[in-house]
Write an enzyme that holds these catalytic residues in place. Structure first.
Site, mmCIF file in Angstrom:
data_model
loop_
_atom_site.group_PDB
_atom_site.id
_atom_site.type_symbol
_atom_site.label_atom_id
_atom_site.label_comp_id
_atom_site.label_asym_id
_atom_site.label_seq_id
_atom_site.Cartn_x
_atom_site.Cartn_y
_atom_site.Cartn_z
ATOM 1 N N CYS A 1 -1.257 4.642 -5.924
ATOM 2 C CA CYS A 1 -2.473 3.844 -5.080
ATOM 3 C C CYS A 1 -2.190 2.557 -5.758
ATOM 4 C CB CYS A 1 -3.926 4.818 -4.891
ATOM 5 S SG CYS A 1 -4.923 3.654 -3.154
ATOM 6 N N THR B 1 0.788 -1.209 -0.092
ATOM 7 C CA THR B 1 -0.348 0.170 0.144
ATOM 8 C C THR B 1 1.015 1.306 0.200
ATOM 9 O OG1 THR B 1 -1.501 1.215 1.141
ATOM 10 C CG2 THR B 1 0.178 -0.333 2.818
#
Length: 231
Positions: A197, A83
């Site tokens: 992202c 992430t």
């Protein structure tokens, strides 16, 4: 072959991409029936997302640090935090383990430097775009100039990530919104765009735009493969 540690689930849509790309990379590198040696810990993203919204980053860091310790105990030689946003708590994770953390911003920045890209646009969650933990690392460690969308566009990009991409929803309407924002960053001087992202690559790929894209999931996973198979 080294064992790759994966700490994911933020969201599980992106950890699925990591699993596929890493195994494809190992097969390509070694041939035959080779696949990656992995130790995976996937958290419940709902709990992490709640802490994000409440600004309780230290508490989220405790959860991820403990999860990282489990990955290390499982035999991982190094760790990927799958992430971008939660690299905000990377220092807490690094302090809790003795194996290296392969930082996603470093892997991305090194690729940009290799390609002689000096000014980039950054997309991600609003936390990643607005705060300094990610773009500051690119600026201060690598001398890369970072542009981000304006506030209203940041809010739109963030909402698409959480309300659609994290749930596996990919729509052409949202893709067009992202492509328009990419074009505006290019007009401001961005030579390339960081898909900062791990879900954005589900929505926007290189065939959708003439602006060069740097998909952090693909870059991070490829760097892990290189480390894992290195003799």
């Amino acid at each position: 072959m080294k064992t790759i540690g994966l700490l994911g689930g933020m969201s599980w849509e992106s950890i699925a991409s990591y699993y596929r790309v890493i195994n494809e990379g190992v097969r390509q590198a070694l041939g035959g029936l080779h696949s990656a040696k992995l130790c995976l810990y996937s958290v419940d993203f709902d709990a992490i997302e709640t802490l994000q919204q409440q600004g309780r980053w230290d508490d989220a860091g405790v959860i991820l640090a403990r999860a990282a310790q489990s990955v290390e105990a499982g035999g991982a030689d190094f760790l990927l935090l799958c992430t971008n946003t939660m690299h905000k708590v990377a220092p807490a994770i690094e302090a809790a383990i003795s194996i290296p953390l392969l930082h996603i911003a470093d892997a991305t920045a090194e690729q940009l430097v290799n390609d002689s890209v000096s000014k980039v646009g950054l997309f991600g969650t609003q936390f990643t775009m607005a705060q300094d933990f990610y773009k500051g690392r690119l600026i201060n460690r690598y001398g890369i100039d970072v542009l981000v969308p304006h506030d209203q566009e940041q809010a739109s990009a963030h909402n698409i990530i959480y309300s659609e991409l994290c749930l596996g929803r990919v729509t052409d309407e949202s893709r067009q919104q992202y492509l328009a924002m990419i074009d505006r960053l290019a007009e401001r001087g961005a030579e390339a765009i960081i898909l900062g992202c791990t879900e954005i690559g589900l929505l926007v790929q290189s065939q959708h735009t003439s602006v060069p894209l740097y998909d952090t999931t693909a870059i991070h996973a490829a760097r892990a493969v290189s480390l894992a198979v290195a003799m």
